[in-house]
Design a protein around this motif. Structure first.
Motif, PDB file in Angstrom:
ATOM      1  N   ASN A 227       0.833  -1.211   0.000  1.00 15.73           N
ATOM      2  CA  ASN A 227       0.000   0.000   0.000  1.00 15.73           C
ATOM      3  C   ASN A 227       0.860   1.250   0.000  1.00 15.73           C
ATOM      4  N   PRO A 228       0.437   2.266  -0.767  1.00 16.49           N
ATOM      5  CA  PRO A 228       1.178   3.531  -0.704  1.00 16.49           C
ATOM      6  C   PRO A 228       0.870   4.265   0.598  1.00 16.49           C
ATOM      7  N   LEU A 229       1.830   4.994   1.111  1.00 17.84           N
ATOM      8  CA  LEU A 229       1.591   5.904   2.238  1.00 17.84           C
ATOM      9  C   LEU A 229       1.865   7.283   1.676  1.00 17.84           C
ATOM     10  N   ILE A 230       0.810   7.994   1.329  1.00 15.51           N
ATOM     11  CA  ILE A 230       1.019   9.284   0.673  1.00 15.51           C
ATOM     12  C   ILE A 230       1.180  10.380   1.731  1.00 15.51           C
ATOM     13  N   THR A 231       2.197  11.169   1.543  1.00 16.55           N
ATOM     14  CA  THR A 231       2.507  12.272   2.455  1.00 16.55           C
ATOM     15  C   THR A 231       1.261  13.133   2.675  1.00 16.55           C
ATOM     16  N   LYS A 232       1.057  13.511   3.912  1.00 17.77           N
ATOM     17  CA  LYS A 232      -0.160  14.280   4.187  1.00 17.77           C
ATOM     18  C   LYS A 232      -0.111  15.681   3.561  1.00 17.77           C
ATOM     19  N   THR A 233      -1.296  16.291   3.444  1.00 11.71           N
ATOM     20  CA  THR A 233      -1.333  17.623   2.826  1.00 11.71           C
ATOM     21  C   THR A 233      -0.625  18.632   3.728  1.00 11.71           C
ATOM     22  N   GLY A 234      -0.395  19.806   3.177  1.00 12.40           N
ATOM     23  CA  GLY A 234       0.401  20.778   3.929  1.00 12.40           C
ATOM     24  C   GLY A 234       1.854  20.537   3.602  1.00 12.40           C
ATOM     25  N   ALA A 235       2.110  19.365   2.987  1.00 13.38           N
ATOM     26  CA  ALA A 235       3.490  19.042   2.655  1.00 13.38           C
ATOM     27  C   ALA A 235       3.784  19.368   1.200  1.00 13.38           C
ATOM     28  N   LYS A 236       2.921  20.182   0.598  1.00 15.17           N
ATOM     29  CA  LYS A 236       3.258  20.604  -0.755  1.00 15.17           C
ATOM     30  C   LYS A 236       3.792  22.029  -0.693  1.00 15.17           C
ATOM     31  N   ILE A 237       5.082  22.135  -0.775  1.00 17.17           N
ATOM     32  CA  ILE A 237       5.743  23.425  -0.685  1.00 17.17           C
ATOM     33  C   ILE A 237       5.836  24.012  -2.095  1.00 17.17           C
ATOM     34  N   MET A 238       5.451  25.284  -2.214  1.00 16.16           N
ATOM     35  CA  MET A 238       5.399  25.895  -3.535  1.00 16.16           C
ATOM     36  C   MET A 238       6.657  26.728  -3.814  1.00 16.16           C
ATOM     37  N   SER A 239       6.827  27.043  -5.092  1.00 11.76           N
ATOM     38  CA  SER A 239       7.957  27.866  -5.517  1.00 11.76           C
ATOM     39  C   SER A 239       7.884  29.248  -4.867  1.00 11.76           C
ATOM     40  N   LEU A 240       9.035  29.811  -4.498  1.00 10.12           N
ATOM     41  CA  LEU A 240       9.035  31.134  -3.865  1.00 10.12           C
ATOM     42  C   LEU A 240       8.787  32.233  -4.896  1.00 10.12           C
ATOM     43  N   GLN A 241       9.043  31.917  -6.153  1.00  6.45           N
ATOM     44  CA  GLN A 241       8.857  32.935  -7.193  1.00  6.45           C
ATOM     45  C   GLN A 241       7.532  32.802  -7.920  1.00  6.45           C
ATOM     46  N   ASP A 242       6.970  31.597  -7.938  1.00  5.41           N
ATOM     47  CA  ASP A 242       5.639  31.402  -8.514  1.00  5.41           C
ATOM     48  C   ASP A 242       4.889  30.436  -7.608  1.00  5.41           C
ATOM     49  N   PRO A 243       4.228  30.994  -6.574  1.00  7.69           N
ATOM     50  CA  PRO A 243       3.624  30.129  -5.549  1.00  7.69           C
ATOM     51  C   PRO A 243       2.424  29.305  -6.027  1.00  7.69           C
ATOM     52  N   THR A 244       2.169  29.300  -7.337  1.00  8.02           N
ATOM     53  CA  THR A 244       1.123  28.394  -7.833  1.00  8.02           C
ATOM     54  C   THR A 244       1.772  27.123  -8.376  1.00  8.02           C
ATOM     55  N   LYS A 245       3.122  27.109  -8.389  1.00 11.83           N
ATOM     56  CA  LYS A 245       3.862  25.954  -8.899  1.00 11.83           C
ATOM     57  C   LYS A 245       4.613  25.277  -7.764  1.00 11.83           C
ATOM     58  N   LYS A 246       4.828  23.971  -7.853  1.00  7.37           N
ATOM     59  CA  LYS A 246       5.565  23.235  -6.825  1.00  7.37           C
ATOM     60  C   LYS A 246       7.038  23.674  -6.768  1.00  7.37           C
TER      61      LYS A 246
END
Ligand code: AMP
Ligand code: TRP
Length: 332
Positions: A178-197
Motif C-alpha cells: 500500500n502507498p503511504l502518501i505524504t499528508k497535505t500541507g506538505a506541498k511546498i510551492m515555488s518562492l517565485q511562482d507560488p502556484t507551482k511546486k
C-alpha cells in the motif's frame, strides 16, 4: 510486523520541499516503528541512470544524499540505509518482473510520457521499464507500505498489479503493498511562482531553498519571495498563494499549526513575518548542515552504507531465491 520501503533518486540538489514533504516524514515514520518492523530506505542510483548522468556527479550525488539523510535524523539503528546498485538483487528481480509486465501498461505511465518528451538524445528502454524496477525494489522486501509522494501513486498501482499477477501465475509469494502518501500541507510551492511546486529541477535558483543553502542565501531568498500587496497575513492559498506558502513552510518547520501562526502575525507586516520565516528555516537547517559536513569527513557514512548493504542483501537474497524457484529457473 510490517515492512516499509522507499527509494530516493540521487539527482539534483535537495530542496526544502523534499525535506518538509518527504525526509521529515521518513524521520517521523521511523519513530513509529515497533519491534520486528523493518524500514528500508535506499538511494535509487539505478533509477537515476534511466536518463543520462555525468558519472562523477552521480557518484557525488549518491554520497551526498546518504549524508543528507543521516544528517536529517534517519537513524541507522532503526532503518536500513543502502545504495540500490550495491544490492544486485534489485536489478535481477527487476528483470524477472519484466517477464510478467506488458509494454502497453508501461507506455501508459504518466511519468514515462513526461520524461520521454524531454529526451533529446533518444529514449532508453530503461526509462520504459523504470516502474518495473521500482516494483522489484518494493517486492524484494515484501513491503506492506511504501511512503511516496502523490506523483508515485501510479507506479505503486503497477507494483500492486504485478504482485497479484505473479501470485496468481506462480502461487502466493508477495504482499500487495500500500502507498503511504505524504499528508497535505506538505506541498511546498515555488518562492517565485507560488502556484507551482518548489522543484529541484526549477532553473530559477531563487524559487527554491536548497537544504545546503547558507544563512545569508536563505534570508535573501525568503525576503524576495513573491507575495501580494494587501499587507494582511491570512491563509488563503487561492487568493494569497505566496503568504499561504510561507505560512505552510513556517508551520511545517516549527510544527506550530497554521491558525496559531495567523493569529500571532495578525498585526505584523510582511517583512517582520518573512524575517521570522527565514529564521525558522535557518534554525532548522543549520544543525543539519553542520552534521552533513561532519559526516562527509568521517568513516561513519561508509560504515552505515556497508552495514545497510549487508542487511538488505540478506532479505533480498531470500526473496530472490524463492522467486526463481517458483519460476523454475533454479536447478533445485
Ligand atoms: P523529487 O524531488 O520529485 O524526486 O521528489 C522526492 C520526494 O520529495 C518525493 O516524495 C516528493 O513527493 C517530495 N517533494 C518534492 N518536492 C516537493 C514539494 N515542493 N513539496 C513537498 N514534497 C515534495
Ligand atoms: N521512483 C521514485 C521517485 O522518483 C523513487 C523510487 C525508486 C522508489 N524505487 C522506489 C520509491 C521504491 C519508493 C519505493 O521518487
Amino acid at each position: 510486523m510490517k515492512t516499509l520501503v522507499s527509494g530516493i533518486q540521487p539527482t539534483g540538489k535537495l530542496t526544502l520541499g523534499n525535506y518538509l514533504g518527504a525526509i521529515k516524514q521518513f524521520v517521523a515514520l521511523q519513530n513509529t516503528l515497533e519491534e520486528g518492523d523493518e524500514f528500508f530506505v535506499f538511494i535509487a542510483d539505478l533509477h537515476a541512470i534511466t536518463i543520462p548522468q555525468i558519472p562523477t556527479e552521480l557518484r557525488n550525488a549518491v554520497k551526498s544524499l546518504a549524508a543528507v539523510y543521516l544528517a536529517c535524523g534517519l537513524n541507522p539503528e532503526k532503518i536500513t540505509l543502502f545504495i540500490q546498485s550495491e544490492v544486485t538483487e534489485h536489478a535481477e528481480l527487476g528483470y524477472l518482473m519484466q517477464t510478467i509486465s506488458y509494454i502497453g501498461e508501461l507506455e501508459r505511465m504518466t511519468q514515462y510520457k513526461d520524461k520521454m518528451q524531454k529526451q533529446t538524445q533518444g529514449v532508453s528502454s530503461a526509462l520504459l521499464t523504470y516502474p518495473v524496477l521500482m516494483a522489484g525494489d518494493i517486492l524484494l522486501y515484501n513491503a506492506n507500505f511504501v511512503p511516496v509522494g502523490e506523483d508515485q501513486k501510479q507506479h505503486l498501482e503497477l507494483t500492486r498489479n504485478l504482485a497479484e499477477r505473479f501470485n496468481s501465475r506462480y502461487s502466493e509469494t508477495f504482499n500487495v503493498p500500500n502507498p503511504l502518501i505524504t499528508k497535505t500541507g506538505a506541498k511546498i510551492m515555488s518562492l517565485q511562482d507560488p502556484t507551482k511546486k518548489m522543484s529541484k529541477s526549477d532553473p530559477l535558483e531563487k524559487s527554491c531553498i536548497y537544504l545546503l543553502d547558507d544563512e545569508a542565501t536563505i534570508k535573501r531568498k525568503i525576503a524576495s519571495a513573491v507575495t501580494d500587496s494587501d499587507g494582511v497575513i491570512s491563509y488563503d492559498p487561492v487568493n494569497k498563494p505566496g503568504i499561504a506558502n510561507l505560512l505552510t513552510i513556517l508551520s511545517a518547520t516549527t510544527l506550530v499549526p497554521i491558525d496559531e501562526l495567523v493569529n500571532k502575525y495578525k498585526d505584523a507586516n510582511y517583512s517582520t513575518f518573512k524575517a521570522d520565516v527565514a529564521e525558522a528555516i535557518v534554525n532548522e537547517l543549520k544543525p543539519i548542515q553542520a552534521r552533513y559536513n561532519e559526516l562527509l569527513k568521517t568513516q561513519e557514512l561508509d560504515n552505515v552504507l556497508n552495514q545497510g548493504r549487508e542487511k538488505a542483501s540478506y532479505f533480498a537474497r531470500k526473496t530472490l531465491t524463492k522467486v526463481k524457484r517458483k519460476m523454475g529457473i533454479l536447478r533445485k
